[in-house]
Design an enzyme around this catalytic site. Structure first.
Site, short mmCIF file in Angstrom:
data_model
loop_
_atom_site.label_atom_id
_atom_site.label_comp_id
_atom_site.label_asym_id
_atom_site.label_seq_id
_atom_site.Cartn_x
_atom_site.Cartn_y
_atom_site.Cartn_z
N SER A 200 7.51 5.14 0.63
CA SER A 200 6.59 4.21 -0.04
C SER A 200 7.21 2.84 -0.28
O SER A 200 6.49 1.84 -0.32
CB SER A 200 6.11 4.81 -1.37
OG SER A 200 7.20 5.23 -2.16
N HIS A 253 8.80 0.86 -5.07
CA HIS A 253 7.57 0.17 -4.68
C HIS A 253 7.71 -1.34 -4.87
O HIS A 253 7.39 -2.14 -3.99
CB HIS A 253 6.39 0.67 -5.51
CG HIS A 253 6.10 2.12 -5.32
ND1 HIS A 253 5.22 2.82 -6.11
CD2 HIS A 253 6.59 3.03 -4.43
CE1 HIS A 253 5.17 4.08 -5.71
NE2 HIS A 253 6.00 4.22 -4.70
#
Length: 525
Positions: A200, A253
């Site tokens: 991610s 992230h």
């Protein structure tokens, strides 16, 4: 243009290819894409390429059959023009996940320790030489749900972005953003307790890159791209907000997102704010070099705290202890007739391992305050182990009996240190008792119920003992019983200590003595 569009495009002149783009509605999408690819190969700027690609991606009104749908799905895994790196990354992530299952990882919720074993990002390891975990963790996932969410996002962003910036820039950006996410994770979250895995960070980087590319490109008017940028910002914001929940590495992230935005800005500056796949190799090499250099600096600035060092030291000591104890196991097997030629190198190797453990602990000068008692006991335990092995070495060389009074005394103290270190609630009081009541014992004070001396196996069998002082049952320290009498007991007042194994102890004192008993008799004044 006929089928085999790539070959046909190579035979057309540049003017003819540009004509195909102007009259793109009269050709199949594959033919137009082949024309774009050939023009870029010739170094010719493709006017209005983004509009053209968006137009070609519009869904067709023709309803597909189930077979066509299945074929379209399978094609997601097959490299194609303008969609080359994305399926390769997709397949790599899937293969790594399947490999993890073969190695015993759980399908839904793999154990964090097992993930660390095969390459997860874990501060005490990553910060002590295993930097490659920054990369390997990008292809590991915490279960099938985690994997599916990331792979769907990868395909969605890859199909758009790779067609715009080309496979080389997409691959470079993906890897740099993934590394940046891994490093940011170590900065943001306590590295000694956090185990980080997943793609991610890299995927958020791709979203950030696309956002900046769309924001800075000069071909679209603001009114035409305002809705696109707003939608992307909302999607990114929702995902970041969702990542604030526990168990989600939002640090990766954010790190990936910011890195992707920076890379997108560099790309658009290099192309004079035109969207293109044509970037020269020299410029790309410089960009990669500067990016990696910045990441190295960022990584080396991560504070290596006392808790991180302490966690790393404990893990390393566990590994070294397992190796060192092989000598003891061999000694137990040998019994009264040890093979000196075989055992002596093992014992000497064990001494080196315990010395390495001692150095690891002595180099920690900022152990967490809440772990100070355990840290001190661990250091004492390691030093006692080293002394015990040195004694074994000397006895083996001299041909003396191995289990003499001093060695039994040492093993007795080691056994109780080991028991205390296994307790979750490691208090100062328990440590004080261990120091006061278990050191300096001579042979006559350590016996079984029959008065016979005990060997190391007998001593090790008494775990979580019930303490009995002059016939009074005091309790079991590991069960939280307060033992003030033991803390106040002076060594010179002890007359004898009898160790009862579990069965005999339980018969005498009941179920509370299931872990054995230590019966202490003091001298009468």
């Amino acid at each position: 243009m006929d089928k085999n569009y790539t070959a046909q495009a190579q035979e057309l002149t540049t003017d003819a290819l540009l004509t195909v783009l102007q009259e793109y509605r009269e050709y199949e999408a594959e033919a137009v894409l082949a024309a774009i690819q050939e023009l870029e190969h010739r170094g010719v700027e493709v006017p209005g390429k983004y509009h053209l690609l968006q137009e070609l991606e519009q869904p067709q009104p023709v309803k597909e059959t189930q077979a066509e749908n299945a074929k379209s799905f399978l094609m997601l895994f097959v490299p194609q023009p303008y969609y080359t790196v994305t399926p390769i990354l997709l397949n790599l992530n899937l293969l790594v996940f399947l490999g993890g299952l073969v190695l015993g990882l759980d399908f839904m919720n793999p154990d964090a320790n097992r993930l660390v074993d095969i390459g997860a990002n874990f501060g005490p390891y990553t910060l002590t030489g295993e930097w490659w975990r920054l990369f390997t963790s990008m292809f590991l996932h915490g279960g099938v749900v985690h994997l599916l969410f990331n792979m769907v996002a990868l395909v969605q962003i890859g199909m758009q972005l790779e067609a715009l910036i080309g496979r080389v820039q997409f691959a470079v950006a993906y890897l740099l953003c993934g590394l940046a996410g891994s490093i940011t994770s170590l900065w943001w979250i306590s590295p000694e307790i956090s185990v980080s895995v997943g793609a991610s960070g890299a995927i958020f980087g791709m979203f950030g890159l696309l956002l900046v590319v769309m924001l800075l490109e000069r071909e679209l008017a603001w009114k035409d791209k305002k809705a696109i940028l707003t939608n992307m910002a909302v999607v990114i914001g929702i995902n970041l907000a969702y990542g604030m929940r526990g168990g989600i590495d939002n640090a990766a992230h954010v790190g990936g997102l910011l890195s992707g935005m920076a890379y997108g800005a560099v790309l658009l500056l290099r192309s004079d704010r035109y969207i293109t796949q044509n970037y020269n190799l020299k410029g790309t090499a410089v960009t990669v070099g500067l990016g990696l250099g910045a990441l190295v600096v960022f990584f080396n600035l991560i504070p290596f705290t006392g808790m991180t060092r302490y966690t790393f030291a404990l893990d390393e000591i566990g590994k070294k202890e397992e190796l060192a104890m092989q000598a003891v196991y061999e000694l137990d097997k040998a019994g009264d007739h040890p093979d000196t030629a075989k055992l002596l190198p093992m014992v000497e190797g064990g001494i080196e391992l315990w010395e390495e453990c001692e150095v690891l602990l002595e180099n920690i000068d900022d152990a967490p305050k809440e772990e100070q008692a355990r840290f001190t006991a661990m250091l004492d335990y390691v030093r006692l182990r080293k002394l015990s092995y040195q004694m074994l070495r000397d006895d083996l060389k001299a041909g003396r009996p191995l289990m003499h009074a001093k060695q039994r005394q040492m093993l007795y103290a080691i056994n109780h240190y080991a028991q205390q270190l296994q307790e979750d609630d490691f208090s100062e009081a328990e440590t004080q008792y261990t120091d006061a009541g278990e050191q300096g014992l001579d042979e006559s004070m350590i016996t079984g119920s029959d008065g016979a001396p005990l060997d190391s196996t007998d001593m090790a069998s008494v775990t979580d003992p019930l303490y009995v002082l002059d016939g009074k049952v005091l309790g079991v320290a590991s069960q939280g019983d307060d033992l003030p009498e033991m803390q106040q007991l002076s060594q010179d007042k002890i007359k004898s200590i009898v160790l009862l194994k579990a069965t005999e102890a339980e018969e005498t004192f009941g179920k509370k003595a299931a872990g054995g008993a230590i019966v202490i008799t003091t001298k009468k004044e």
